[in-house]
Write a protein that holds these residues in place. Structure first.
Motif, PDB file in Angstrom:
ATOM      1  N   UNK A  52       0.803  -1.137  -0.105  1.00 53.48           N
ATOM      2  CA  UNK A  52       0.004  -0.152   0.098  1.00 53.48           C
ATOM      3  C   UNK A  52       0.875   1.269  -0.043  1.00 53.48           C
ATOM      4  N   UNK A  53       1.921   1.050   0.840  1.00 55.71           N
ATOM      5  CA  UNK A  53       2.920   2.433   0.758  1.00 55.71           C
ATOM      6  C   UNK A  53       3.456   2.615  -0.561  1.00 55.71           C
ATOM      7  N   UNK A  54       3.889   1.379  -1.467  1.00 54.48           N
ATOM      8  CA  UNK A  54       4.567   1.623  -2.701  1.00 54.48           C
ATOM      9  C   UNK A  54       3.322   2.146  -3.685  1.00 54.48           C
ATOM     10  N   UNK A  55       2.062   1.714  -3.408  1.00 54.12           N
ATOM     11  CA  UNK A  55       1.055   2.285  -4.106  1.00 54.12           C
ATOM     12  C   UNK A  55       0.765   3.870  -4.116  1.00 54.12           C
ATOM     13  N   UNK A  92      -4.276   2.448  -6.393  1.00 52.95           N
ATOM     14  CA  UNK A  92      -4.126   2.479  -4.794  1.00 52.95           C
ATOM     15  C   UNK A  92      -5.696   2.139  -4.181  1.00 52.95           C
ATOM     16  N   UNK A  93      -6.629   2.632  -4.806  1.00 57.74           N
ATOM     17  CA  UNK A  93      -7.987   2.250  -4.297  1.00 57.74           C
ATOM     18  C   UNK A  93      -8.085   0.839  -4.351  1.00 57.74           C
ATOM     19  N   UNK A  94      -7.908   0.206  -5.395  1.00 54.07           N
ATOM     20  CA  UNK A  94      -7.953  -1.447  -5.565  1.00 54.07           C
ATOM     21  C   UNK A  94      -7.317  -2.141  -4.545  1.00 54.07           C
ATOM     22  N   UNK A  95      -5.837  -1.694  -4.343  1.00 51.64           N
ATOM     23  CA  UNK A  95      -4.955  -2.525  -3.671  1.00 51.64           C
ATOM     24  C   UNK A  95      -5.635  -2.557  -2.163  1.00 51.64           C
ATOM     25  N   UNK A 108     -11.467   0.922  16.816  1.00 46.92           N
ATOM     26  CA  UNK A 108     -12.248   1.641  17.930  1.00 46.92           C
ATOM     27  C   UNK A 108     -13.160   2.643  17.133  1.00 46.92           C
ATOM     28  N   UNK A 109     -12.921   3.063  16.183  1.00 44.93           N
ATOM     29  CA  UNK A 109     -14.119   4.192  15.603  1.00 44.93           C
ATOM     30  C   UNK A 109     -15.003   3.381  14.965  1.00 44.93           C
ATOM     31  N   UNK A 110     -15.303   2.145  14.997  1.00 45.50           N
ATOM     32  CA  UNK A 110     -16.252   1.519  14.341  1.00 45.50           C
ATOM     33  C   UNK A 110     -16.252   1.037  12.986  1.00 45.50           C
ATOM     34  N   UNK A 111     -15.123   0.937  12.359  1.00 44.54           N
ATOM     35  CA  UNK A 111     -14.935   0.784  10.947  1.00 44.54           C
ATOM     36  C   UNK A 111     -14.792  -0.846  10.863  1.00 44.54           C
ATOM     37  N   UNK A 112     -14.738  -1.571  11.627  1.00 45.84           N
ATOM     38  CA  UNK A 112     -14.726  -3.068  11.648  1.00 45.84           C
ATOM     39  C   UNK A 112     -13.952  -3.573  12.648  1.00 45.84           C
ATOM     40  N   UNK A 113     -13.815  -4.744  12.338  1.00 46.06           N
ATOM     41  CA  UNK A 113     -12.938  -5.630  13.425  1.00 46.06           C
ATOM     42  C   UNK A 113     -11.472  -5.784  13.123  1.00 46.06           C
ATOM     43  N   UNK A 114     -10.452  -5.743  14.104  1.00 46.19           N
ATOM     44  CA  UNK A 114      -9.084  -5.775  13.735  1.00 46.19           C
ATOM     45  C   UNK A 114      -8.672  -6.731  13.048  1.00 46.19           C
ATOM     46  N   UNK A 115      -8.087  -6.564  11.703  1.00 47.69           N
ATOM     47  CA  UNK A 115      -7.655  -7.569  11.002  1.00 47.69           C
ATOM     48  C   UNK A 115      -8.517  -7.861   9.793  1.00 47.69           C
ATOM     49  N   UNK A 116      -9.750  -7.525  10.155  1.00 43.32           N
ATOM     50  CA  UNK A 116     -10.910  -7.739   8.937  1.00 43.32           C
ATOM     51  C   UNK A 116     -10.513  -6.957   7.526  1.00 43.32           C
ATOM     52  N   UNK A 117     -10.595  -7.478   6.596  1.00 44.37           N
ATOM     53  CA  UNK A 117     -10.365  -7.043   5.172  1.00 44.37           C
ATOM     54  C   UNK A 117     -11.215  -5.539   5.073  1.00 44.37           C
ATOM     55  N   UNK A 118     -10.609  -4.796   4.317  1.00 44.88           N
ATOM     56  CA  UNK A 118     -11.253  -3.300   4.199  1.00 44.88           C
ATOM     57  C   UNK A 118     -12.641  -3.691   3.277  1.00 44.88           C
ATOM     58  N   UNK A 119     -12.631  -4.446   2.498  1.00 47.88           N
ATOM     59  CA  UNK A 119     -13.663  -4.704   1.613  1.00 47.88           C
ATOM     60  C   UNK A 119     -14.309  -5.955   1.727  1.00 47.88           C
TER      61      UNK A 119
END
Length: 119
Positions: A52-55, A92-95, A108-119
């Protein structure tokens, strides 16, 4: 709100800067404006991943190339550079959607569970 939504918003904000350029942003400001939403809303919410950093780096490099070409009013260079920058943003979005994982802060902000895939 889901983290995937933030990724989409950040990518769209980046594309908007590309569509509007040349405009009020100078060539030194455009690259940072393109990644600003990514850095603010996404980068701190996904687990660190060198891919992701490379992207992100590819987006910055493409933004510098485009800003320089557009600043020097070289249409034969500017439009292909714009296309490469838009492609880098898309990648970058796809990656991020494919490889990104929710980190502790995002959980902590409610965006999902730790380690869960973003999509």
């Amino acid at each position: 709100m889901r983290l995937a939504d933030l990724v989409g918003r950040a990518a769209e904000a980046a594309r908007a800067h590309v569509r509007d350029h040349p405009g009020p942003l100078g060539p030194d400001d455009l690259p940072w404006a393109v990644v600003r939403a990514w850095d603010a809303d996404v980068r701190g919410h996904v687990e660190r991943d060198p891919r992701l950093e490379d992207g992100r780096d590819r987006v910055l490099i493409a933004a510098v190339d485009f800003a320089e070409a557009a600043h020097h009013e070289e249409p034969d260079r500017a439009e292909p550079a714009r296309g490469r920058l838009l492609a880098a943003i898309d990648e970058l979005e796809r990656l991020t959607l494919r490889l990104g994982r929710v980190n502790h802060r995002a959980a902590q902000l409610g965006y999902g569970e730790v380690g869960q895939p973003v999509a």
